[in-house]
Write an enzyme that holds these catalytic residues in place. Structure first.
Site, PDB file in Angstrom:
ATOM      1  N   TYR A 178     -68.537  40.133  25.130  1.00  0.00           N
ATOM      2  CA  TYR A 178     -69.671  39.264  24.762  1.00  0.00           C
ATOM      3  C   TYR A 178     -70.685  39.979  23.865  1.00  0.00           C
ATOM      4  CZ  TYR A 178     -67.437  37.047  28.692  1.00  0.00           C
ATOM      5  OH  TYR A 178     -66.482  36.537  29.529  1.00  0.00           O
ATOM      6  N   ARG A 179     -70.190  40.944  23.081  1.00  0.00           N
ATOM      7  CA  ARG A 179     -71.047  41.678  22.133  1.00  0.00           C
ATOM      8  C   ARG A 179     -72.154  42.483  22.819  1.00  0.00           C
ATOM      9  NH1 ARG A 179     -67.341  40.788  19.260  1.00  0.00           N
ATOM     10  NH2 ARG A 179     -67.138  39.222  17.644  1.00  0.00           N
TER      11      ARG A 179
END
Ligand SMILES: Cc1cc2nc3c(=O)[nH]c(=O)nc-3n(C[C@H](O)[C@H](O)[C@H](O)COP(=O)(O)O)c2cc1C
Length: 200
Positions: A178-179
């Protein structure tokens, strides 16, 4: 980084060693030593290209090139550069910023002499970054060059040498889901490396 419990974070070179060795051992990292080098022209135009890391220690990160190439000219006018490694298969990125210093002739000679003969001939034959009429023209120059010097005497051209990037900032990033990547920045302040995390 996630491995911070297993290594000293006092100095970025320990961290670099850890990740670089992993990249060298990784079956799916084809060029662990490939780094993208950015230089800046006199007009402020950045440009980048890949070069190979040939030596590193706490004094800096060394690559070799033609001194009259585009990058060579830009570095001689402005030694401030950055390099970036991206090991896709490991989800790791390392960014290094620093100032270039040309390696001494003895070190450049030792590395040049260790290169395969065809690479040494190529270094003599290539006017790196200059316009070239045709690939055949390059091959002709290579053939001519091979006849010029006995193999044992193919010494380093004076227009070819190495640069050591003396770093003042090194950043390690481990990609996460999710970065929410982990970024750790090391900065050299008054001769001491200080580090901390950055938002991804
Ligand atoms: C994997 C890879 C490794 C390379 N290694 C070097 C290198 O170590 N030194 C070099 O001068 N060029 C190297 N090159 C070529 C450069 O990327 C570039 O094309 C060349 O140096 C000319 O750049 P310039 O015109 O900006 O000076 C490499 C290219 C690739 C794709």
């Amino acid at each position: 980084m996630s491995s911070e419990n297993t290594m000293s974070l006092e100095n970025p070179f320990n961290v670099f060693k850890h990740w670089f060795e992993k990249a060298q051992q990784h079956a799916h990292v084809k060029y662990p030593d490939a780094m993208n080098l950015a230089t800046v022209s006199a007009a402020g135009q950045p440009s980048n290209r890949t070069v190979l890391l040939k030596h590193w220690d706490e004094a800096g990160f060394v690559f070799y090139t033609n001194l009259t190439s585009r990058k060579g000219g830009e570095i001689s006018a402005n030694g401030k550069v950055s390099v970036c490694f991206h090991w896709d298969a490991m989800d790791v990125q390392i960014r290094i910023e620093g100032v270039c210093a040309q390696v001494d002739d003895a070190q450049a000679d030792i590395y040049f002499d260790s290169r395969p003969m065809q690479s040494r001939v190529g270094a003599w034959a290539s006017k790196q970054s200059q316009p070239l009429a045709s690939h055949a023209h390059l091959l002709k120059r290579v053939a001519k060059q091979s006849l010029k010097l006995p193999l044992g005497k193919m010494h380093r051209p004076d227009f070819w040498s190495g640069f050591r990037i003396v770093p003042h900032r090194i950043e390690f990033m481990q990609m996460k889901d999710y970065r929410l990547h982990e970024r750790r920045e090391f900065k050299l302040i008054d001769g001491h490396w200080v580090n901390g995390l950055l938002y991804p």
